[in-house]
Write a protein that holds these residues in place. Structure first.
Motif, PDB file in Angstrom:
ATOM      1  N   ASP A 141       2.708   7.605  -5.939  1.00 27.57           N
ATOM      2  CA  ASP A 141       2.743   6.094  -5.562  1.00 27.57           C
ATOM      3  C   ASP A 141       3.661   5.376  -6.572  1.00 27.57           C
ATOM      4  O   ASP A 141       3.620   4.306  -6.210  1.00 27.57           O
ATOM      5  N   GLU A 144       6.348   3.882  -4.575  1.00 30.01           N
ATOM      6  CA  GLU A 144       5.885   2.884  -3.721  1.00 30.01           C
ATOM      7  C   GLU A 144       6.009   1.621  -4.266  1.00 30.01           C
ATOM      8  O   GLU A 144       5.980   0.426  -4.066  1.00 30.01           O
ATOM      9  N   ARG A 145       5.017   1.545  -5.604  1.00 25.66           N
ATOM     10  CA  ARG A 145       5.024   0.429  -6.323  1.00 25.66           C
ATOM     11  C   ARG A 145       6.455  -0.139  -6.866  1.00 25.66           C
ATOM     12  O   ARG A 145       6.559  -1.215  -6.842  1.00 25.66           O
ATOM     13  N   LYS A 147       9.454   0.022  -5.002  1.00 29.31           N
ATOM     14  CA  LYS A 147       9.988  -0.509  -3.861  1.00 29.31           C
ATOM     15  C   LYS A 147       9.351  -1.749  -3.656  1.00 29.31           C
ATOM     16  O   LYS A 147       9.942  -2.948  -3.133  1.00 29.31           O
ATOM     17  N   SER A 148       7.947  -1.958  -3.668  1.00 31.49           N
ATOM     18  CA  SER A 148       7.163  -3.259  -3.464  1.00 31.49           C
ATOM     19  C   SER A 148       7.620  -4.311  -4.391  1.00 31.49           C
ATOM     20  O   SER A 148       7.614  -5.570  -4.100  1.00 31.49           O
ATOM     21  N   HIS A 160      15.137  11.281  -4.065  1.00 35.29           N
ATOM     22  CA  HIS A 160      14.084  10.584  -3.226  1.00 35.29           C
ATOM     23  C   HIS A 160      14.554   9.884  -2.178  1.00 35.29           C
ATOM     24  O   HIS A 160      15.644   9.152  -2.262  1.00 35.29           O
ATOM     25  N   GLU A 162      13.961   7.422  -0.232  1.00 32.21           N
ATOM     26  CA  GLU A 162      13.950   6.000   0.045  1.00 32.21           C
ATOM     27  C   GLU A 162      14.638   5.282  -1.273  1.00 32.21           C
ATOM     28  O   GLU A 162      14.180   4.122  -1.364  1.00 32.21           O
TER      29      GLU A 162
END
Length: 344
Positions: A141, A144-145, A147-148, A160, A162
């Motif tokens: 995760d 994801e953190r 990117k957020s 990766h 993304e």
């Protein structure tokens, strides 16, 4: 007296207009990434020093970039060499620093434990305009953190889908090692790999297996998983040696691993390459300044730093541009740690 290099000299060297050079110096988003490379190369080649004092303070940026080094162990023994934190950060930073030369960007760094469930302070504090993420191990995760947070970022050393990333072709690393050992007549290969949980470890193993796939002679390969430190590698090779396994060649998955293998060999009186051939991966300073300089596959960490730096600057100024996923081709640096065992 040598004439002072001007912006016109840079424009001529790069084959662009004066206004394009000015845009690159001012980190404008209006210049293509390829053109930015040309202009920055010309600036470095000519030694041009822009007059940043004449620049208006018109941006809201901090003009600071962060280097986040991901590690599962923030504290380790001072006599335990681990090439990933000890040399990767330094070698990559050479390329970053070269690219930022003659710009007004500064660098801050932070070591961040992969066991944390938050984000590094450099990101949450808002002190930097973008970050380089270095290190292959992180929790699922984490990206994801990241990117957020909205922070522009480039991942160095691992891919990766993304996020912008610059990495070596690790499958090719394993393939090169396997082919080199097979072509020099080795039949019993030991691969001391990195952590089993690392995707990078699996890629190197995939490449090695691919190299051995079409070999019809009786070549065998055994893989052991180790940490990246010399101490962990030493313990790993010691255990299998005690159990009676005797390879004729060893492939070390990082310079830290290979350093541990070398230490074990020297203490046990194992001759390299007469008894065992040795090939490593990474090419940090350790590969050239050990008691036995060894054949190594170069990951070109400084070039990764240059490419990543240009990609991050582009992401900062062109947030909606296409993602960059760059893989560098590794190269073999041959030294005297591999003997040719082919029968003439």
């Amino acid at each position: 007296m040598t004439n002072k290099i001007t912006i016109l000299d840079v424009a001529k060297e790069a084959g662009v207009s004066k206004s394009t050079v000015s845009l690159v110096i001012n980190n404008s988003s209006a210049v293509k990434l390829e053109t930015q490379y040309k202009v920055r190369d010309a600036i470095n080649k000519l030694g041009y020093v822009p007059n940043f004092a004449a620049r208006g303070l018109t941006t809201k940026r901090n003009h600071i970039l962060g280097i986040i080094f991901l590690t599962s162990d923030l504290v380790h023994s001072p006599d335990e060499f681990t090439s990933v934190p000890e040399t990767l950060l330094y070698d990559v930073n050479i390329g970053i620093d070269k690219t930022l030369r003659n710009t007004d960007y500064a660098l801050l760094s932070e070591r961040f434990s992969t066991n944390e469930k938050s984000l590094p302070d450099l990101i949450t504090s808002g002190r930097v305009d973008g970050v380089f993420i270095i290190g292959g191990l992180y929790q699922p995760d984490f990206i994801e953190r990241l990117k957020s947070s909205g922070m522009p970022a480039v991942l160095i050393g691992r891919e990766h889908k993304e996020i912008d990333s610059v990495s070596p072709d690790l499958t090719k690393v394993g393939f090169i090692a396997g082919k080199k050992l097979v072509h020099t007549g080795h039949k019993k290969i030991l691969f001391v790999n990195g952590p089993r949980s690392s995707n990078n470890s699996q890629k190197k193993l995939d490449g090695l297996q691919l190299a051995l796939k079409d070999v019809r002679t009786g070549v065998t390969a055994k893989t052991l998983y180790s940490g990246y430190s010399s101490l962990e590698a030493y313990q790993t090779i010691s255990e299998i040696w005690t159990n009676g396994y005797r390879p004729d060649a060893i492939f070390g998955g990082s310079d830290g691993i290979t350093a541990g293998i070398l230490q074990f060999a020297l203490q046990k009186g194992i001759r390299i390459p007469e008894d065992i051939s040795l090939i490593g991966y990474e090419r940090s300073v350790i590969s050239e300044h050990t008691a036995i300089p060894y054949t190594v596959i170069d990951s070109h960490k400084d070039i990764m730093g240059e490419i990543a730096c240009n990609a991050l600057l582009n992401r900062i100024h062109k947030p909606n541009s296409s993602l960059v996923h760059m893989q560098l081709e590794p190269t073999l640096i041959s030294r005297d740690s591999i003997i040719d065992r082919c029968v003439n």
